[in-house]
Write a protein that holds these residues in place. Sequence first.
Motif, mmCIF file in Angstrom:
data_model
loop_
_atom_site.group_PDB
_atom_site.id
_atom_site.type_symbol
_atom_site.label_atom_id
_atom_site.label_comp_id
_atom_site.label_asym_id
_atom_site.label_seq_id
_atom_site.Cartn_x
_atom_site.Cartn_y
_atom_site.Cartn_z
ATOM 1 N N TRP A 170 0.882 -1.124 0.102
ATOM 2 C CA TRP A 170 0.164 0.043 0.081
ATOM 3 C C TRP A 170 0.970 1.343 -0.014
ATOM 4 N N LEU A 171 2.291 1.044 -0.124
ATOM 5 C CA LEU A 171 2.910 2.374 -0.157
ATOM 6 C C LEU A 171 2.901 2.921 -1.458
ATOM 7 N N PHE A 172 2.366 1.945 -2.419
ATOM 8 C CA PHE A 172 2.081 2.549 -3.847
ATOM 9 C C PHE A 172 0.746 2.793 -4.116
ATOM 10 N N SER A 173 0.151 3.528 -3.202
ATOM 11 C CA SER A 173 -1.379 3.759 -3.386
ATOM 12 C C SER A 173 -1.626 4.795 -4.525
ATOM 13 N N GLY A 174 -0.232 5.552 -4.503
ATOM 14 C CA GLY A 174 -0.425 6.548 -5.299
ATOM 15 C C GLY A 174 -0.378 8.010 -4.902
ATOM 16 N N SER A 175 -1.356 8.085 -3.785
ATOM 17 C CA SER A 175 -1.645 9.461 -3.204
ATOM 18 C C SER A 175 -2.062 9.092 -1.748
ATOM 19 N N PRO A 176 -2.057 10.201 -0.920
ATOM 20 C CA PRO A 176 -2.709 9.961 0.238
ATOM 21 C C PRO A 176 -4.166 9.447 0.274
ATOM 22 N N ARG A 177 -4.803 10.345 -0.762
ATOM 23 C CA ARG A 177 -6.214 9.803 -1.046
ATOM 24 C C ARG A 177 -6.440 8.552 -1.451
ATOM 25 N N GLY A 178 -5.507 8.217 -2.382
ATOM 26 C CA GLY A 178 -5.572 6.731 -2.541
ATOM 27 C C GLY A 178 -5.486 5.589 -1.472
ATOM 28 N N ALA A 179 -4.591 6.076 -0.584
ATOM 29 C CA ALA A 179 -4.129 5.204 0.690
ATOM 30 C C ALA A 179 -5.570 5.225 1.394
ATOM 31 N N ARG A 180 -6.026 6.312 1.583
ATOM 32 C CA ARG A 180 -7.291 6.467 2.449
ATOM 33 C C ARG A 180 -8.246 5.522 1.987
ATOM 34 N N SER A 181 -8.734 5.591 0.873
ATOM 35 C CA SER A 181 -9.646 4.791 -0.051
ATOM 36 C C SER A 181 -9.358 3.413 0.204
ATOM 37 N N CYS A 182 -8.033 2.812 0.166
ATOM 38 C CA CYS A 182 -7.612 1.371 0.505
ATOM 39 C C CYS A 182 -7.961 1.156 1.824
ATOM 40 N N GLY A 183 -7.775 2.226 3.066
ATOM 41 C CA GLY A 183 -8.168 1.724 4.214
ATOM 42 C C GLY A 183 -9.661 1.731 4.342
ATOM 43 N N VAL A 184 -10.299 2.672 3.934
ATOM 44 C CA VAL A 184 -11.721 2.486 3.929
ATOM 45 C C VAL A 184 -12.140 1.292 3.542
ATOM 46 N N LEU A 185 -12.023 0.822 2.364
ATOM 47 C CA LEU A 185 -12.193 -0.516 1.643
ATOM 48 C C LEU A 185 -12.018 -1.581 2.742
ATOM 49 N N TYR A 186 -10.769 -1.579 3.262
ATOM 50 C CA TYR A 186 -10.400 -2.825 3.972
ATOM 51 C C TYR A 186 -11.199 -2.691 5.264
ATOM 52 N N SER A 187 -11.614 -1.580 5.816
ATOM 53 C CA SER A 187 -12.260 -1.576 7.053
ATOM 54 C C SER A 187 -13.741 -2.024 6.676
ATOM 55 N N ILE A 188 -14.238 -1.798 5.589
ATOM 56 C CA ILE A 188 -15.695 -2.336 4.906
ATOM 57 C C ILE A 188 -15.367 -3.959 5.055
ATOM 58 N N VAL A 189 -14.568 -4.391 4.322
ATOM 59 C CA VAL A 189 -14.450 -5.614 3.825
ATOM 60 C C VAL A 189 -14.222 -6.481 5.466
ATOM 61 N N GLU A 190 -13.473 -6.080 6.222
ATOM 62 C CA GLU A 190 -13.135 -6.562 7.609
ATOM 63 C C GLU A 190 -14.524 -6.604 8.471
ATOM 64 N N SER A 191 -15.163 -5.730 8.446
ATOM 65 C CA SER A 191 -16.564 -5.384 9.125
ATOM 66 C C SER A 191 -17.451 -6.405 8.802
ATOM 67 N N ALA A 192 -17.680 -6.321 7.310
ATOM 68 C CA ALA A 192 -18.571 -7.500 6.780
ATOM 69 C C ALA A 192 -18.269 -8.972 7.313
ATOM 70 N N LYS A 193 -16.943 -9.365 7.228
ATOM 71 C CA LYS A 193 -16.411 -10.632 7.564
ATOM 72 C C LYS A 193 -16.878 -10.830 9.055
ATOM 73 N N ALA A 194 -16.653 -9.722 10.141
ATOM 74 C CA ALA A 194 -16.971 -9.798 11.264
ATOM 75 C C ALA A 194 -18.350 -10.084 11.537
ATOM 76 N N ASN A 195 -19.151 -9.692 10.700
ATOM 77 C CA ASN A 195 -20.741 -9.754 10.802
ATOM 78 C C ASN A 195 -21.293 -10.983 10.142
ATOM 79 N N GLY A 196 -20.339 -12.022 9.785
ATOM 80 C CA GLY A 196 -20.691 -13.142 9.038
ATOM 81 C C GLY A 196 -21.444 -13.032 7.756
ATOM 82 N N LEU A 197 -21.046 -11.570 6.889
ATOM 83 C CA LEU A 197 -21.541 -11.311 5.605
ATOM 84 C C LEU A 197 -20.248 -11.777 4.505
ATOM 85 N N VAL A 198 -20.578 -11.876 3.395
ATOM 86 C CA VAL A 198 -19.775 -12.034 2.040
ATOM 87 C C VAL A 198 -19.485 -10.829 1.802
ATOM 88 N N PRO A 199 -18.159 -10.379 1.745
ATOM 89 C CA PRO A 199 -17.726 -8.825 1.653
ATOM 90 C C PRO A 199 -18.345 -8.558 0.211
#
Length: 96
Positions: A31-60
């Motif tokens: 993720w060092l190569f996200s391209g920009s701080p905005r890209g890195a933030r987007s990666c973090g948001v998406l990762y958080s959504i995926v992990e939250s879905a998994k934690a709640n028993g959903l298919v991401p």
Amino acid sequence: MKLYLEDGSVPMTNSLAERTIRSFAIGRRNWLFSGSPRGARSCGVLYSIVESAKANGLVPYQYIRSVLEKLNGKLDQLTNEILDQVMLWNGEVKEQ
């Protein structure tokens, strides 16, 4: 502070949290190569959504697709009611 002594639902260790973020920590060099701080933030948001879905028993993939379908065309008029329809605690989301 030993909260787990007062509340039996609180785990004694944070092993679950550490295992959950392990894949994120392993991949962080990518993720060092996200391209920009905005890209890195987007990666973090998406990762958080995926992990939250998994934690709640959903298919991401299905959860994200459902969110995008419900929010399609509504991004300029988001309200709390619209957001509540896609949140993980909504019973209808878990049924789908």
